[in-house]
Design a protein around this motif. Structure first.
Motif, PDB file in Angstrom:
ATOM      1  N   THR A  48       0.824  -1.203   0.000  1.00 54.13           N
ATOM      2  CA  THR A  48       0.000   0.000   0.000  1.00 54.13           C
ATOM      3  C   THR A  48       0.857   1.250   0.000  1.00 54.13           C
ATOM      4  O   THR A  48       0.543   2.237  -0.679  1.00 54.13           O
ATOM      5  CB  THR A  48      -0.944   0.013   1.215  1.00 54.13           C
ATOM      6  N   ALA A  49       1.958   1.238   0.754  1.00 51.06           N
ATOM      7  CA  ALA A  49       2.865   2.393   0.778  1.00 51.06           C
ATOM      8  C   ALA A  49       3.458   2.637  -0.606  1.00 51.06           C
ATOM      9  O   ALA A  49       3.584   3.791  -1.049  1.00 51.06           O
ATOM     10  CB  ALA A  49       3.978   2.169   1.800  1.00 51.06           C
ATOM     11  N   LEU A  50       3.800   1.574  -1.301  1.00 50.70           N
ATOM     12  CA  LEU A  50       4.328   1.699  -2.665  1.00 50.70           C
ATOM     13  C   LEU A  50       3.269   2.283  -3.600  1.00 50.70           C
ATOM     14  O   LEU A  50       3.550   3.184  -4.397  1.00 50.70           O
ATOM     15  CB  LEU A  50       4.779   0.325  -3.181  1.00 50.70           C
ATOM     16  N   GLU A  51       2.042   1.776  -3.501  1.00 50.85           N
ATOM     17  CA  GLU A  51       0.948   2.279  -4.342  1.00 50.85           C
ATOM     18  C   GLU A  51       0.652   3.737  -4.021  1.00 50.85           C
ATOM     19  O   GLU A  51       0.380   4.539  -4.926  1.00 50.85           O
ATOM     20  CB  GLU A  51      -0.301   1.421  -4.127  1.00 50.85           C
ATOM     21  N   MET A  52       0.719   4.089  -2.759  1.00 45.42           N
ATOM     22  CA  MET A  52       0.441   5.450  -2.329  1.00 45.42           C
ATOM     23  C   MET A  52       1.450   6.423  -2.918  1.00 45.42           C
ATOM     24  O   MET A  52       1.078   7.488  -3.429  1.00 45.42           O
ATOM     25  CB  MET A  52       0.464   5.518  -0.799  1.00 45.42           C
ATOM     26  N   TYR A  58       5.478   9.551  -7.513  1.00 39.79           N
ATOM     27  CA  TYR A  58       6.845   9.069  -7.334  1.00 39.79           C
ATOM     28  C   TYR A  58       7.110   7.874  -8.253  1.00 39.79           C
ATOM     29  O   TYR A  58       6.187   7.148  -8.633  1.00 39.79           O
ATOM     30  CB  TYR A  58       7.087   8.671  -5.880  1.00 39.79           C
ATOM     31  N   THR A  59       8.361   7.685  -8.601  1.00 43.86           N
ATOM     32  CA  THR A  59       8.746   6.589  -9.481  1.00 43.86           C
ATOM     33  C   THR A  59       8.846   5.303  -8.678  1.00 43.86           C
ATOM     34  O   THR A  59       9.746   5.147  -7.844  1.00 43.86           O
ATOM     35  CB  THR A  59      10.099   6.880 -10.158  1.00 43.86           C
ATOM     36  N   ILE A  60       7.919   4.401  -8.926  1.00 42.25           N
ATOM     37  CA  ILE A  60       7.881   3.111  -8.228  1.00 42.25           C
ATOM     38  C   ILE A  60       7.828   2.002  -9.278  1.00 42.25           C
ATOM     39  O   ILE A  60       6.900   1.965 -10.090  1.00 42.25           O
ATOM     40  CB  ILE A  60       6.645   3.002  -7.310  1.00 42.25           C
ATOM     41  N   PRO A  61       8.779   1.081  -9.282  1.00 41.07           N
ATOM     42  CA  PRO A  61       8.757  -0.023 -10.251  1.00 41.07           C
ATOM     43  C   PRO A  61       7.506  -0.886 -10.074  1.00 41.07           C
ATOM     44  O   PRO A  61       7.136  -1.231  -8.948  1.00 41.07           O
ATOM     45  CB  PRO A  61      10.023  -0.820  -9.909  1.00 41.07           C
ATOM     46  N   SER A  62       6.862  -1.220 -11.164  1.00 47.06           N
ATOM     47  CA  SER A  62       5.663  -2.062 -11.102  1.00 47.06           C
ATOM     48  C   SER A  62       5.975  -3.415 -10.486  1.00 47.06           C
ATOM     49  O   SER A  62       5.123  -4.024  -9.822  1.00 47.06           O
ATOM     50  CB  SER A  62       5.083  -2.249 -12.505  1.00 47.06           C
ATOM     51  N   GLU A  64       7.796  -4.047  -8.019  1.00 51.11           N
ATOM     52  CA  GLU A  64       7.748  -3.963  -6.564  1.00 51.11           C
ATOM     53  C   GLU A  64       6.313  -4.074  -6.066  1.00 51.11           C
ATOM     54  O   GLU A  64       6.032  -4.755  -5.082  1.00 51.11           O
ATOM     55  CB  GLU A  64       8.368  -2.640  -6.092  1.00 51.11           C
ATOM     56  N   ILE A  65       5.398  -3.402  -6.756  1.00 54.71           N
ATOM     57  CA  ILE A  65       3.992  -3.445  -6.353  1.00 54.71           C
ATOM     58  C   ILE A  65       3.390  -4.823  -6.615  1.00 54.71           C
ATOM     59  O   ILE A  65       2.558  -5.309  -5.842  1.00 54.71           O
ATOM     60  CB  ILE A  65       3.196  -2.363  -7.107  1.00 54.71           C
ATOM     61  N   GLN A  66       3.811  -5.454  -7.693  1.00 52.58           N
ATOM     62  CA  GLN A  66       3.246  -6.742  -8.090  1.00 52.58           C
ATOM     63  C   GLN A  66       3.895  -7.928  -7.391  1.00 52.58           C
ATOM     64  O   GLN A  66       3.527  -9.081  -7.626  1.00 52.58           O
ATOM     65  CB  GLN A  66       3.380  -6.902  -9.606  1.00 52.58           C
ATOM     66  N   LEU A  67       4.844  -7.664  -6.515  1.00 53.94           N
ATOM     67  CA  LEU A  67       5.514  -8.725  -5.778  1.00 53.94           C
ATOM     68  C   LEU A  67       4.482  -9.546  -5.001  1.00 53.94           C
ATOM     69  O   LEU A  67       3.620  -8.995  -4.319  1.00 53.94           O
ATOM     70  CB  LEU A  67       6.522  -8.111  -4.799  1.00 53.94           C
ATOM     71  N   LEU A  85      13.059  -3.366   5.384  1.00 51.20           N
ATOM     72  CA  LEU A  85      11.827  -3.018   4.680  1.00 51.20           C
ATOM     73  C   LEU A  85      11.819  -1.575   4.202  1.00 51.20           C
ATOM     74  O   LEU A  85      11.033  -1.215   3.331  1.00 51.20           O
ATOM     75  CB  LEU A  85      10.619  -3.244   5.607  1.00 51.20           C
ATOM     76  N   ARG A  86      12.666  -0.742   4.765  1.00 50.08           N
ATOM     77  CA  ARG A  86      12.644   0.676   4.383  1.00 50.08           C
ATOM     78  C   ARG A  86      13.087   0.862   2.938  1.00 50.08           C
ATOM     79  O   ARG A  86      13.906   0.109   2.416  1.00 50.08           O
ATOM     80  CB  ARG A  86      13.515   1.511   5.323  1.00 50.08           C
ATOM     81  N   PHE A  87      12.528   1.863   2.305  1.00 49.15           N
ATOM     82  CA  PHE A  87      12.889   2.163   0.918  1.00 49.15           C
ATOM     83  C   PHE A  87      12.685   3.642   0.657  1.00 49.15           C
ATOM     84  O   PHE A  87      12.000   4.339   1.413  1.00 49.15           O
ATOM     85  CB  PHE A  87      12.065   1.326  -0.062  1.00 49.15           C
ATOM     86  N   SER A  88      13.279   4.136  -0.411  1.00 41.81           N
ATOM     87  CA  SER A  88      13.123   5.544  -0.787  1.00 41.81           C
ATOM     88  C   SER A  88      12.638   5.628  -2.222  1.00 41.81           C
ATOM     89  O   SER A  88      12.754   4.668  -2.993  1.00 41.81           O
ATOM     90  CB  SER A  88      14.450   6.301  -0.637  1.00 41.81           C
ATOM     91  N   ALA A  89      12.070   6.774  -2.570  1.00 44.25           N
ATOM     92  CA  ALA A  89      11.563   6.987  -3.924  1.00 44.25           C
ATOM     93  C   ALA A  89      11.738   8.447  -4.310  1.00 44.25           C
ATOM     94  O   ALA A  89      11.691   9.340  -3.455  1.00 44.25           O
ATOM     95  CB  ALA A  89      10.094   6.588  -4.013  1.00 44.25           C
ATOM     96  N   THR A  90      11.938   8.686  -5.600  1.00 42.01           N
ATOM     97  CA  THR A  90      12.122  10.030  -6.135  1.00 42.01           C
ATOM     98  C   THR A  90      10.924  10.410  -6.994  1.00 42.01           C
ATOM     99  O   THR A  90      10.396   9.581  -7.736  1.00 42.01           O
ATOM    100  CB  THR A  90      13.407  10.096  -6.986  1.00 42.01           C
ATOM    101  N   HIS A  91      10.508  11.658  -6.880  1.00 42.21           N
ATOM    102  CA  HIS A  91       9.343  12.120  -7.638  1.00 42.21           C
ATOM    103  C   HIS A  91       9.692  12.173  -9.119  1.00 42.21           C
ATOM    104  O   HIS A  91      10.742  12.679  -9.511  1.00 42.21           O
ATOM    105  CB  HIS A  91       8.908  13.500  -7.152  1.00 42.21           C
ATOM    106  N   SER A  92       8.799  11.645  -9.959  1.00 46.55           N
ATOM    107  CA  SER A  92       9.068  11.564 -11.392  1.00 46.55           C
ATOM    108  C   SER A  92       9.132  12.926 -12.064  1.00 46.55           C
ATOM    109  O   SER A  92       9.917  13.139 -12.986  1.00 46.55           O
ATOM    110  CB  SER A  92       7.996  10.701 -12.086  1.00 46.55           C
ATOM    111  N   ALA A  93       8.311  13.880 -11.582  1.00 45.79           N
ATOM    112  CA  ALA A  93       8.284  15.209 -12.191  1.00 45.79           C
ATOM    113  C   ALA A  93       9.269  16.169 -11.552  1.00 45.79           C
ATOM    114  O   ALA A  93       9.635  17.182 -12.149  1.00 45.79           O
ATOM    115  CB  ALA A  93       6.876  15.796 -12.125  1.00 45.79           C
TER     116      ALA A  93
END
Length: 237
Positions: A48-52, A58-62, A64-67, A85-93
């Protein structure tokens, strides 16, 4: 602000489309399978955090969500290490926006916990926000320590993330308007921001999208009992 059928009119509206997320989350967390309840809860909340974050731009690999749950357990085991479990993400725009997601253990979050987390965060200058996923209470001193951070910290209970509320069958569709879309909306109806129906920042949808005061959300209701869509707009307050 509502649009209904062929006509359009400005009306006051209350926030609808509520959900019984807590009960559903409890049911999901207690769902029996071949593995541990603990790993299942971490798997659901992490997804859910990844989907959020993806819905926030934010750029999230599909991948990761489909795991799958079994794949998650192969990597993290039946008793996942929260540090892994911690992870970081960068905004696509806006690549300058980077957010870090941190899971806390099952104990009460104390000021020492926050200090330990702060000491583990690298490249703080490039960090724009942190999502803290907790399983227990947070002490007052810990909250004060969080307020000292130079970046925004959002706190979610793990039970709030066992279900993605935007995918709930009874939840209407929400679309966050851009600044230009908001300006055009106000101009179209010749109104001011304060005249729009309100959505509190504490609202579950506002928290999901990380909305700030003044942002406007388009809410679309659809039902098999009516032939036309029902659209309303709400301003975060």
């Amino acid at each position: 602000m509502e649009e209904n059928g062929g006509g359009q009119q400005l009306v006051a509206a209350e926030n609808g489309g509520g959900h019984d997320g807590a009960r559903e989350a409890t049911c999901l967390s207690m769902k029996m399978d071949d593995g541990s309840r603990e790993s299942h809860r971490y798997y659901l909340s992490r997804r859910t955090a990844l989907e959020m974050l993806k819905d926030r731009g934010y750029t999230i690999p599909s991948s990761e969500i489909q795991l799958s749950l079994s794949e998650f357990r192969e990597t993290h085991g039946q008793k996942p290490d929260v540090d892994r479990l911690r992870f970081s993400a960068t905004h696509s725009a806006d690549p300058s926006k980077r957010v870090l997601v941190i899971f806390c253990g099952p104990g009460v979050v104390k000021v020492t916990s926050i200090r330990n987390i702060a000491g583990q965060i690298v490249n703080k200058d490039t960090l724009s926000g942190v999502l803290l996923i907790v399983e227990n209470n947070i002490t007052g001193q810990a909250l004060k320590a969080i307020n000292l951070f130079s970046f925004k910290v959002e706190i979610f209970q793990i039970t709030d993330l066992l279900v993605n509320i935007t995918k709930h069958v009874l939840k209407p569709k929400h679309q966050v308007l851009t600044d230009r879309q908001k300006k055009n909306l106000l101009k179209k109806f010749n109104i001011e921001e304060k005249q729009l129906p309100r959505m509190l920042q504490s609202d579950a949808i506002a928290r999901y999208y990380g909305l700030q005061r003044g942002q406007v959300v388009k809410v679309t209701f659809s039902s098999g009992e009516i032939t036309q869509l029902h659209v309303t707009y709400r301003c975060v307050w």
